[in-house]
Motif scaffolding. Structure first.
Motif, short mmCIF file in Angstrom:
data_model
loop_
_atom_site.label_atom_id
_atom_site.label_comp_id
_atom_site.label_asym_id
_atom_site.label_seq_id
_atom_site.Cartn_x
_atom_site.Cartn_y
_atom_site.Cartn_z
N LEU A 142 0.82 -1.21 0.00
CA LEU A 142 0.00 0.00 0.00
C LEU A 142 0.85 1.26 0.00
N SER A 143 2.17 1.08 0.03
CA SER A 143 3.08 2.22 0.20
C SER A 143 3.27 3.04 -1.07
N GLY A 144 3.11 2.40 -2.23
CA GLY A 144 3.37 3.10 -3.48
C GLY A 144 4.84 3.18 -3.83
N HIS A 145 5.71 2.58 -3.02
CA HIS A 145 7.16 2.61 -3.26
C HIS A 145 7.52 1.42 -4.16
N LYS B 268 10.71 -0.85 -3.33
CA LYS B 268 10.56 -1.69 -2.14
C LYS B 268 9.51 -2.78 -2.37
N ILE B 269 8.47 -2.45 -3.12
CA ILE B 269 7.46 -3.46 -3.43
C ILE B 269 8.07 -4.58 -4.27
N ALA B 270 8.88 -4.22 -5.27
CA ALA B 270 9.53 -5.22 -6.12
C ALA B 270 10.46 -6.11 -5.30
N GLU B 271 11.18 -5.51 -4.34
CA GLU B 271 12.08 -6.28 -3.48
C GLU B 271 11.28 -7.25 -2.61
N TRP B 272 10.14 -6.77 -2.08
CA TRP B 272 9.27 -7.63 -1.25
C TRP B 272 8.72 -8.78 -2.07
#
Length: 229
Positions: free
Chosen positions: A197-200, A203-207
């Protein structure tokens, strides 16, 4: 792309190819799928028989050489095929990698096995590739042909509304896909991970990569073997 399928029960394949992505791809002119009844090529004009007893006395019936040869000969006179595939439980295991390879071909012919299989001479002289969809035996190769066709056609450019979607499917990078979520962000007290939900994007790709690795290690560690990487 054109896919021709030889079967003794072609009507089994009519429904899978009349819906969803495959039907849209056909309507868009991205692929032609033609079903052919092997019985039409039998020399037995009365019963259209395509099977006979196996030499050596083994149990079960075998698909005869002549009808299959006649069918393949008739089709190869009309066009050249990049692959002539036989669906067989002892073929190479079907995979996303094979689907990728076949989606780049122009003309593919699939022969559906049936009974105890086909006369070995067809396999020796006409088949270019033998493929299995799993270590089990089906009544016939029609379901295997449908599975392969579906996996191939969805990869054709324009077949899916979002072409990037196919690139993030499980197995494309020898990894299972990460968990996915949609609205609402909270349901019954169960929450979507905050990172999504962060829009980052980074970081989303890393997660997502981390979760994909965790799922693959837990559920399909064989995909991370040296042979696959």
């Amino acid at each position: 792309m054109r896919i021709d399928i030889l079967s003794v029960l072609p009507e089994l394949l009519e429904s899978p190819f009349s819906h969803s992505i495959i039907q849209r791809a056909i309507n868009k002119g991205l692929v032609e799928i033609h079903l052919h009844n092997i019985r039409d090529y039998s020399s037995d004009q009365r019963h259209h028989r395509v099977d006979d007893y196996a030499f050596g006395g083994n149990a079960g019936m075998v698909m005869q050489i002549e009808p299959i040869f006649n069918a393949i000969e008739a089709l190869t006179k009309e066009r050249q095929y990049d692959e002539i595939i036989y669906t067989s439980p002892d073929g190479e295991p079907f995979s996303q990698s094979i689907a990728n390879q076949l989606s780049l071909k122009g003309n593919v012919l699939i022969l559906c096995g049936h009974y105890k299989g086909i006369d070995q001479r067809i396999r020796d002289h006409l088949i270019t590739r033998e493929i299995s969809i799993g270590d089990y035996v089906l009544t016939g190769g029609e379901l295997a042909a449908a599975v392969m066709t579906d996996a191939i056609v969805r990869l054709l450019p324009g077949a899916m509304n979002d072409e990037q979607s196919a690139l993030t499917d499980s197995f494309q990078d020898h990894l299972l896909a990460p968990p996915v979520y949609t609205r609402p962000a909270e349901f019954n007290g169960w929450k979507v991970p905050e990172i999504l939900l962060s829009g980052h994007e980074k970081k989303i790709a890393e997660w997502q990569l981390q979760k994909a690795l965790e799922r693959t290690k837990k559920l399909r560690p064989d995909l991370l073997s040296d042979d696959n990487l």
